[in-house]
Design a protein around this motif. Structure first.
Motif, PDB file in Angstrom:
ATOM      1  N   GLU A 130       3.079  11.129   4.199  1.00 58.24           N
ATOM      2  CA  GLU A 130       2.923   9.674   4.309  1.00 58.24           C
ATOM      3  C   GLU A 130       2.571   9.263   5.734  1.00 58.24           C
ATOM      4  OE1 GLU A 130       5.514   5.607   3.516  1.00 58.24           O
ATOM      5  OE2 GLU A 130       6.126   7.498   2.596  1.00 58.24           O
ATOM      6  N   PHE A 131       3.269   9.877   6.710  1.00 59.41           N
ATOM      7  CA  PHE A 131       2.958   9.577   8.109  1.00 59.41           C
ATOM      8  C   PHE A 131       1.538   9.990   8.451  1.00 59.41           C
ATOM      9  CE2 PHE A 131       2.502  11.370  12.360  1.00 59.41           C
ATOM     10  CZ  PHE A 131       2.729  10.256  13.140  1.00 59.41           C
ATOM     11  N   TRP A 149       0.830  -1.205   0.000  1.00 55.23           N
ATOM     12  CA  TRP A 149       0.000   0.000   0.000  1.00 55.23           C
ATOM     13  C   TRP A 149       0.866   1.257   0.000  1.00 55.23           C
ATOM     14  CZ3 TRP A 149      -0.541   3.963   3.642  1.00 55.23           C
ATOM     15  CH2 TRP A 149      -1.620   4.846   3.419  1.00 55.23           C
ATOM     16  N   GLU A 150       1.928   1.266   0.803  1.00 50.54           N
ATOM     17  CA  GLU A 150       2.812   2.421   0.862  1.00 50.54           C
ATOM     18  C   GLU A 150       3.557   2.621  -0.453  1.00 50.54           C
ATOM     19  OE1 GLU A 150       5.276   1.730   4.218  1.00 50.54           O
ATOM     20  OE2 GLU A 150       3.686   2.148   5.685  1.00 50.54           O
ATOM     21  N   GLU A 151       3.927   1.517  -1.101  1.00 47.74           N
ATOM     22  CA  GLU A 151       4.604   1.636  -2.393  1.00 47.74           C
ATOM     23  C   GLU A 151       3.674   2.248  -3.439  1.00 47.74           C
ATOM     24  OE1 GLU A 151       6.083  -2.156  -3.526  1.00 47.74           O
ATOM     25  OE2 GLU A 151       7.831  -2.060  -2.186  1.00 47.74           O
ATOM     26  N   ARG A 152       2.409   1.795  -3.449  1.00 48.95           N
ATOM     27  CA  ARG A 152       1.444   2.382  -4.384  1.00 48.95           C
ATOM     28  C   ARG A 152       1.239   3.868  -4.095  1.00 48.95           C
ATOM     29  NH1 ARG A 152      -1.482  -2.546  -3.601  1.00 48.95           N
ATOM     30  NH2 ARG A 152      -2.858  -1.489  -2.110  1.00 48.95           N
ATOM     31  N   GLN A 166       2.038   6.990  -6.657  1.00 46.12           N
ATOM     32  CA  GLN A 166       1.057   8.012  -7.019  1.00 46.12           C
ATOM     33  C   GLN A 166       1.624   9.414  -6.813  1.00 46.12           C
ATOM     34  OE1 GLN A 166      -2.387   7.088  -4.699  1.00 46.12           O
ATOM     35  NE2 GLN A 166      -2.921   5.281  -5.917  1.00 46.12           N
ATOM     36  N   TRP A 167       2.306   9.613  -5.686  1.00 41.18           N
ATOM     37  CA  TRP A 167       2.913  10.921  -5.417  1.00 41.18           C
ATOM     38  C   TRP A 167       4.035  11.215  -6.411  1.00 41.18           C
ATOM     39  CZ3 TRP A 167       1.776  15.133  -2.849  1.00 41.18           C
ATOM     40  CH2 TRP A 167       0.781  15.079  -1.866  1.00 41.18           C
ATOM     41  N   TYR A 168       4.780  10.158  -6.759  1.00 41.57           N
ATOM     42  CA  TYR A 168       5.878  10.352  -7.715  1.00 41.57           C
ATOM     43  C   TYR A 168       5.340  10.768  -9.083  1.00 41.57           C
ATOM     44  CZ  TYR A 168      10.005   9.276 -10.516  1.00 41.57           C
ATOM     45  OH  TYR A 168      11.066   9.349 -11.383  1.00 41.57           O
TER      46      TYR A 168
END
Length: 259
Positions: A190-191, A151-154, A158-160
């Motif tokens: 992200e946090f 989930w964090e990678e996705r 998206q932000w990238y």
């Protein structure tokens, strides 16, 4: 002598199957009763919240009479205690069932065929159960953290993509439109998202304190405990709730307030 051992082994095997069936029945009965009692109290609370003053006018007198009666008060206290400790009782019975039946099955198989089966002592099955539970919990945690990592990678991807698609300046560089411009990625985003998602999981507002989080966590954990819930994905939800509460530490609460 060999024939006697085989007969004794078959008898023990039959006893083990009977004990397993009986204990399964009582364990399932306790689980169903806990679910029923929990639903009963939830229904009462929902009725009180919907009825308001009308509820008290109609049922306050009846409720007082029940509480004043020794049998009625004892029943209410028993149901509350059963709701609190029924899940633990079911889990303990599962543990007792495992070590007793596995010991009897092992002994029966050893008596029937001592060549292919090695005799194990009673205490070995206690250790085996404890290890199996630790492995099960560890596997659930690894599965949950793997889902979190994906989930964090996705989220990062998206932000990238947003950063590179919308943040290119006229000179080929990244334009920054102030502190919260389109091309600027806040290191706390992200946090912040993970914190708020954890709050959503256990069902508390984002400004909740630790006491509110603890109360909400206990309620959610009891609702989705694998030994109590009939939901097919109860184990995964329970693990997700536990991980979310673990993330909502005092340090992270303070960090979120400072953002």
């Amino acid at each position: 002598m060999r024939l006697i051992k085989k007969i004794l082994g078959k008898v023990l095997y039959g006893i083990a199957k009977m004990i397993s069936a009986i204990m399964d029945f009582f364990i399932q009965l306790i689980v169903n009763m806990v679910v029923f009692v929990g639903s009963f109290f939830k229904g009462c609370l929902a009725l009180m919240s919907m009825g308001g003053c009308l509820f008290f006018l109609l049922f306050a007198n009846l409720g007082l009479r029940i509480l004043m009666h020794p049998m009625g008060l004892s029943t209410i206290l028993f149901l509350l205690a059963f709701l609190m400790f029924g899940g633990k009782l079911a889990a303990y019975l599962k543990y007792i069932k495992y070590i007793i039946t596995e010991f009897l099955f092992n002994t029966a198989n050893y008596l029937m065929d001592g060549i292919n089966y090695q005799y194990k002592g009673f205490n070995e099955f206690k250790e085996a159960y404890r290890k199996a539970e630790e492995d099960r919990i560890r596997e659930q945690q690894q599965r949950y953290y793997e889902q979190q990592r994906k989930w964090e990678e996705r989220f990062k991807q998206q932000w990238y993509q947003q950063h590179h698609q919308g943040g290119q300046g006229a000179y080929g560089g990244h334009s920054r439109q102030g502190s919260y411009g389109q091309g600027f990625i806040n290191p706390n985003v992200e946090f912040k998202n993970k914190y708020e998602r954890s709050c959503d999981i256990i069902g508390v507002p984002y400004d909740a304190d630790k006491a509110q989080m603890k109360s909400a966590y206990r309620k959610k954990a009891k609702e989705y405990h694998p030994d109590l819930s009939k939901a097919p994905n109860a184990t995964e939800i329970f693990q997700e709730i536990s991980a979310a509460y673990e993330f909502l530490s005092d340090e992270h609460i303070q960090r979120y307030k400072n953002i």
